[in-house]
Design a protein around this motif. Structure first.
Motif, PDB file in Angstrom:
ATOM      1  N   ASP A 262      -8.807 -47.672 -83.782  1.00 30.77           N
ATOM      2  CA  ASP A 262      -7.586 -48.422 -83.451  1.00 30.77           C
ATOM      3  C   ASP A 262      -6.376 -47.914 -84.239  1.00 30.77           C
ATOM      4  N   ASP A 263      -6.560 -47.672 -85.534  1.00 32.24           N
ATOM      5  CA  ASP A 263      -5.447 -47.218 -86.363  1.00 32.24           C
ATOM      6  C   ASP A 263      -4.991 -45.813 -85.970  1.00 32.24           C
ATOM      7  N   GLU A 264      -5.944 -44.943 -85.668  1.00 33.39           N
ATOM      8  CA  GLU A 264      -5.607 -43.581 -85.252  1.00 33.39           C
ATOM      9  C   GLU A 264      -4.865 -43.599 -83.916  1.00 33.39           C
ATOM     10  N   ARG A 265      -5.320 -44.452 -83.008  1.00 38.41           N
ATOM     11  CA  ARG A 265      -4.656 -44.559 -81.706  1.00 38.41           C
ATOM     12  C   ARG A 265      -3.213 -45.008 -81.870  1.00 38.41           C
ATOM     13  N   ALA A 266      -2.987 -46.056 -82.655  1.00 37.12           N
ATOM     14  CA  ALA A 266      -1.631 -46.579 -82.845  1.00 37.12           C
ATOM     15  C   ALA A 266      -0.730 -45.529 -83.494  1.00 37.12           C
ATOM     16  N   PHE A 267      -1.252 -44.841 -84.474  1.00 37.26           N
ATOM     17  CA  PHE A 267      -0.472 -43.827 -85.187  1.00 37.26           C
ATOM     18  C   PHE A 267      -0.098 -42.673 -84.261  1.00 37.26           C
ATOM     19  N   LEU A 268      -1.062 -42.196 -83.484  1.00 37.29           N
ATOM     20  CA  LEU A 268      -0.819 -41.054 -82.603  1.00 37.29           C
ATOM     21  C   LEU A 268       0.110 -41.417 -81.451  1.00 37.29           C
ATOM     22  N   LEU A 269      -0.045 -42.614 -80.892  1.00 42.37           N
ATOM     23  CA  LEU A 269       0.846 -43.033 -79.800  1.00 42.37           C
ATOM     24  C   LEU A 269       2.290 -43.150 -80.288  1.00 42.37           C
ATOM     25  N   LYS A 270       2.469 -43.562 -81.534  1.00 43.89           N
ATOM     26  CA  LYS A 270       3.815 -43.607 -82.096  1.00 43.89           C
ATOM     27  C   LYS A 270       4.381 -42.200 -82.225  1.00 43.89           C
ATOM     28  N   GLU A 271       3.552 -41.260 -82.653  1.00 44.03           N
ATOM     29  CA  GLU A 271       4.000 -39.871 -82.807  1.00 44.03           C
ATOM     30  C   GLU A 271       4.357 -39.239 -81.458  1.00 44.03           C
TER      31      GLU A 271
ATOM     32  N   GLU B  26       8.283 -35.934 -70.795  1.00 40.63           N
ATOM     33  CA  GLU B  26       7.291 -35.809 -69.731  1.00 40.63           C
ATOM     34  C   GLU B  26       7.277 -34.360 -69.215  1.00 40.63           C
ATOM     35  N   PRO B  27       6.124 -33.869 -68.687  1.00 43.88           N
ATOM     36  CA  PRO B  27       4.866 -34.591 -68.476  1.00 43.88           C
ATOM     37  C   PRO B  27       3.897 -34.506 -69.668  1.00 43.88           C
ATOM     38  N   ILE B  28       4.266 -33.720 -70.712  1.00 40.65           N
ATOM     39  CA  ILE B  28       3.376 -33.568 -71.860  1.00 40.65           C
ATOM     40  C   ILE B  28       3.104 -34.908 -72.524  1.00 40.65           C
ATOM     41  N   LYS B  29       4.126 -35.772 -72.572  1.00 37.82           N
ATOM     42  CA  LYS B  29       3.981 -37.083 -73.209  1.00 37.82           C
ATOM     43  C   LYS B  29       2.851 -37.877 -72.568  1.00 37.82           C
ATOM     44  N   SER B  30       2.850 -37.949 -71.240  1.00 38.92           N
ATOM     45  CA  SER B  30       1.806 -38.704 -70.536  1.00 38.92           C
ATOM     46  C   SER B  30       0.449 -38.038 -70.676  1.00 38.92           C
ATOM     47  N   MET B  31       0.429 -36.716 -70.677  1.00 34.67           N
ATOM     48  CA  MET B  31      -0.832 -35.991 -70.801  1.00 34.67           C
ATOM     49  C   MET B  31      -1.498 -36.287 -72.148  1.00 34.67           C
ATOM     50  N   ILE B  32      -0.719 -36.204 -73.234  1.00 30.64           N
ATOM     51  CA  ILE B  32      -1.292 -36.427 -74.554  1.00 30.64           C
ATOM     52  C   ILE B  32      -1.609 -37.908 -74.760  1.00 30.64           C
ATOM     53  N   SER B  33      -0.753 -38.799 -74.255  1.00 24.16           N
ATOM     54  CA  SER B  33      -1.038 -40.242 -74.345  1.00 24.16           C
ATOM     55  C   SER B  33      -2.345 -40.571 -73.637  1.00 24.16           C
ATOM     56  N   GLY B  34      -2.563 -39.942 -72.477  1.00 28.91           N
ATOM     57  CA  GLY B  34      -3.816 -40.152 -71.750  1.00 28.91           C
ATOM     58  C   GLY B  34      -5.016 -39.681 -72.546  1.00 28.91           C
ATOM     59  N   LEU B  35      -4.875 -38.545 -73.234  1.00 27.84           N
ATOM     60  CA  LEU B  35      -5.962 -38.053 -74.081  1.00 27.84           C
ATOM     61  C   LEU B  35      -6.272 -39.031 -75.202  1.00 27.84           C
ATOM     62  N   ILE B  36      -5.225 -39.529 -75.847  1.00 26.31           N
ATOM     63  CA  ILE B  36      -5.412 -40.470 -76.960  1.00 26.31           C
ATOM     64  C   ILE B  36      -6.172 -41.706 -76.477  1.00 26.31           C
ATOM     65  N   ASN B  37      -5.768 -42.254 -75.357  1.00 23.08           N
ATOM     66  CA  ASN B  37      -6.429 -43.453 -74.828  1.00 23.08           C
ATOM     67  C   ASN B  37      -7.870 -43.157 -74.415  1.00 23.08           C
ATOM     68  N   SER B  38      -8.113 -41.962 -73.866  1.00 22.04           N
ATOM     69  CA  SER B  38      -9.481 -41.595 -73.497  1.00 22.04           C
ATOM     70  C   SER B  38     -10.370 -41.491 -74.723  1.00 22.04           C
ATOM     71  N   PHE B  39      -9.864 -40.850 -75.778  1.00 23.55           N
ATOM     72  CA  PHE B  39     -10.645 -40.725 -77.008  1.00 23.55           C
ATOM     73  C   PHE B  39     -10.865 -42.092 -77.663  1.00 23.55           C
ATOM     74  N   HIS B  40      -9.910 -43.004 -77.493  1.00 27.36           N
ATOM     75  CA  HIS B  40     -10.064 -44.354 -78.032  1.00 27.36           C
ATOM     76  C   HIS B  40     -11.163 -45.111 -77.286  1.00 27.36           C
ATOM     77  N   ILE B  41     -11.179 -44.996 -75.979  1.00 22.65           N
ATOM     78  CA  ILE B  41     -12.222 -45.640 -75.165  1.00 22.65           C
ATOM     79  C   ILE B  41     -13.594 -45.086 -75.544  1.00 22.65           C
ATOM     80  N   ILE B  42     -13.671 -43.756 -75.706  1.00 21.79           N
ATOM     81  CA  ILE B  42     -14.941 -43.127 -76.084  1.00 21.79           C
ATOM     82  C   ILE B  42     -15.418 -43.648 -77.433  1.00 21.79           C
TER      83      ILE B  42
END
Length: 306
Positions: free
Chosen positions: A54-63, A69-85
């Protein structure tokens, strides 16, 4: 399929130094030997991310929020996927084949996308047909240089030494955080240079000395205390790329990119016949390596060892 052997300097790039048998010369443990490009500049599961808490997700999404766009959405999607995993592995105490593939391959896949976007412009540079590079092709080459800068173990280790303890205090594991953060760093630097309309200088090496490369091929030629960077990337034995500050007036730099249709605003070409300058660039590349250097001819490296 899970990729075990992952390159932090791409094979596409290294092939520029390879002969017909796909071999280049590599400095390994102070010995120069012929090796295939697939055998160098790689590490097993180098880009693997085991998930983000949770802390890593919040920190990375802030960064990532400052990116475009579109890099922003691509990396945000990766962060959320890794958080779900991460949450799935805790809740279910296991993982699926799909999650293992994402953990291992997803970061490298982004680097591959950046490389593919730059390929047409890099091919034009190799063919010396510079007038065909538009402002968007230029922006892809800028990204290509900066994403290569951010992806090597040498840069990872430098950042780890300066930030790991600080991150640990925030419940952020460096190895989970950095592979995603390297994408953010690369895009952030790229946007800064593109917005400042840094000039892309193609150096055509017309000497009989070949440019070499290494396992950490992008080097800032400016002193570390200087705000503006000047990035050098050997592109092949006979070409190098420089990204240097624009000499344009501020009002021209602030012009929207799509309105800058003339390549002289962002691209220049120089034919270099100065052997001392090429030798100096090779010495810089040699000194910037982490462990290995690579060349087209065996003698290109042996002269530097001596």
């Amino acid at each position: 399929m899970i990729k075990k052997k992952q390159h932090f300097v791409s094979q596409f790039y290294l092939k520029n130094w390879a002969g017909k048998d796909d071999r280049l010369f590599a400095l390994i443990n102070n010995n120069v030997m012929p090796m295939k490009t697939r055998e160098v500049a790689h590490s097993n599961y180098f880009y693997k991310v085991d998930g983000v808490n949770d802390d890593e997700r919040a920190f990375l999404l802030k960064e990532v929020s400052s990116l475009a766009e579109p890099i922003k959405s691509m990396i945000s999607g990766l962060i959320n996927s890794f958080h779900i995993i991460h949450k799935f592995s805790i809740d279910v105490n296991g993982e699926t084949e799909e999650s293992r593939i994402i953990k291992t391959n997803a970061i490298e896949d982004v680097y591959c996308i950046v490389e593919e976007l730059a390929l047409p412009s890099l091919d034009i540079i190799k063919k010396e047909e510079y007038g065909e590079i538009d402002i968007f092709g230029y922006s892809y080459v800028v990204r290509y240089i900066n994403f290569q800068l951010a992806r090597t173990p040498a840069v990872k280790n430098k950042i780890k030494n300066s930030t790991e303890s600080l991150l640990r205090d925030k419940n952020i594991r460096f190895d989970s955080y950095y592979m995603i953060y390297s994408l953010i760093i690369a895009e952030r630097i790229s946007l800064q240079l593109i917005n400042k309309l840094y000039k892309l200088v193609v150096i055509n090496n017309k000497t009989n000395i070949n440019l070499i490369t290494n396992d950490n091929p992008v080097k800032n030629l400016n002193p570390i205390d200087k705000v503006e960077v000047k990035l050098f990337l050997p592109l092949s034995p006979k070409q190098g790329l420089l990204l240097e500050p624009s000499e344009l007036p501020d009002e021209k730099v602030k012009t929207p990119l799509e309105d800058l249709s003339k390549s002289q605003y962002y691209l220049s070409v120089t034919d270099c016949y100065d052997q001392d300058y090429i030798s100096k660039l090779n010495l810089i590349t040699w000194n910037n390596k982490e462990r290995s250097a690579f060349s087209y001819k065996e003698s290109d490296l042996k002269i530097l060892i001596s």
